[in-house]
Design a protein around this motif. Structure first.
Motif, PDB file in Angstrom:
ATOM      1  N   PRO A  73      65.111  62.989 -40.750  1.00 16.38           N
ATOM      2  CA  PRO A  73      66.442  63.412 -41.190  1.00 16.38           C
ATOM      3  C   PRO A  73      66.633  64.908 -40.971  1.00 16.38           C
ATOM      4  N   SER A  74      67.851  65.286 -40.705  1.00 16.36           N
ATOM      5  CA  SER A  74      68.130  66.699 -40.444  1.00 16.36           C
ATOM      6  C   SER A  74      68.207  67.472 -41.752  1.00 16.36           C
ATOM      7  N   PRO A  75      67.945  68.770 -41.694  1.00 16.08           N
ATOM      8  CA  PRO A  75      68.119  69.601 -42.888  1.00 16.08           C
ATOM      9  C   PRO A  75      69.546  69.506 -43.435  1.00 16.08           C
ATOM     10  N   GLY A  76      70.523  69.288 -42.548  1.00 25.25           N
ATOM     11  CA  GLY A  76      71.911  69.162 -42.965  1.00 25.25           C
ATOM     12  C   GLY A  76      72.191  67.930 -43.794  1.00 25.25           C
ATOM     13  N   VAL A  77      71.252  66.990 -43.822  1.00 22.25           N
ATOM     14  CA  VAL A  77      71.361  65.799 -44.664  1.00 22.25           C
ATOM     15  C   VAL A  77      70.476  65.958 -45.898  1.00 22.25           C
ATOM     16  N   ILE A  78      69.276  66.482 -45.693  1.00 21.53           N
ATOM     17  CA  ILE A  78      68.296  66.596 -46.782  1.00 21.53           C
ATOM     18  C   ILE A  78      68.733  67.593 -47.852  1.00 21.53           C
ATOM     19  N   TYR A  79      69.091  68.807 -47.461  1.00 22.51           N
ATOM     20  CA  TYR A  79      69.354  69.841 -48.461  1.00 22.51           C
ATOM     21  C   TYR A  79      70.582  69.557 -49.329  1.00 22.51           C
ATOM     22  N   PRO A  80      71.683  69.055 -48.771  1.00 22.06           N
ATOM     23  CA  PRO A  80      72.792  68.681 -49.663  1.00 22.06           C
ATOM     24  C   PRO A  80      72.409  67.560 -50.638  1.00 22.06           C
ATOM     25  N   THR A  81      71.563  66.629 -50.193  1.00 23.30           N
ATOM     26  CA  THR A  81      71.127  65.549 -51.074  1.00 23.30           C
ATOM     27  C   THR A  81      70.243  66.101 -52.180  1.00 23.30           C
ATOM     28  N   LEU A  82      69.381  67.054 -51.855  1.00 21.39           N
ATOM     29  CA  LEU A  82      68.555  67.699 -52.883  1.00 21.39           C
ATOM     30  C   LEU A  82      69.433  68.450 -53.887  1.00 21.39           C
ATOM     31  N   THR A  83      70.466  69.111 -53.400  1.00 24.38           N
ATOM     32  CA  THR A  83      71.396  69.811 -54.295  1.00 24.38           C
ATOM     33  C   THR A  83      72.080  68.813 -55.226  1.00 24.38           C
TER      34      THR A  83
END
Length: 184
Positions: A73-83
């Motif tokens: 998965p791209s960081p653009g998917v992972i980091y918003p989900t973590l937020t």
């Protein structure tokens, strides 16, 4: 694997976006599908964080490892989900060395995992199955041969003055090889 591009080799429909070009999977069978439906990535991340506190990059690598390199998965998917998980109170950032945030699961996050245990187990099993399929079908010799073909095509067709007859002959050879492989 490279970041941000399509996966290399045979992804069997599980490349970067879990699908191929032109709205179809890599084998042309039908509409491509996202790797995770709504809420599934959130549950996978919760599970991986419950196993041990992790950074965002660690989560990307863990999912890529589970799928045998077929999907990251791209960081653009992972980091918003973590937020989102942090905002929901299901994970929290812990003190860590350096600039990376280390996330740990909270009691609310564990409750969410418990409530969705069957779905979570199925998601992890699906990722592992992709990895097993990738291992079974992505042999080093096939990757080498595909790399050789790619390089020859770039070298031979990379010139502006390629004759139309040559281009048609190359296309015919590739189509013939594909048909022969399909018949194996």
């Amino acid at each position: 694997m490279h970041r941000g591009g399509r996966g290399r080799g045979f992804g069997h429909g599980f490349g970067r976006g879990f699908g191929g070009r032109h709205g179809h999977d890599d084998e042309g069978r039908g509409p491509r599908r996202r790797m995770f439906d709504s809420g599934e990535l959130r549950l996978v991340l919760l599970k991986l964080i419950a196993d041990e506190p992790r950074h965002g990059y660690d989560l990307i690598r863990q999912i890529e490892e589970l799928t045998g390199g077929a999907y990251a998965p791209s960081p653009g998917v992972i980091y918003p989900t973590l937020t989102l998980l942090d905002d929901m109170g299901q994970i929290e950032a812990q003190q860590s060395d350096g600039a990376k945030k280390l996330f740990a699961i909270t009691d609310d996050g564990r409750s969410e995992l418990d409530a969705n245990a069957g779905l979570v187990d199925g998601l992890i099993a699906r990722l592992a199955a992709i990895g097993e399929e990738r291992q079974r079908t992505d042999s080093a010799s096939v990757r080498r041969a595909m790399g050789n073909l790619r390089q020859v095509l770039v070298d031979r067709l990379g010139h502006r003055d390629v004759a139309q007859e040559t281009l048609h002959a190359v296309v015919a050879l590739i189509d013939e090889a594909a048909q022969k492989i399909e018949r194996l």
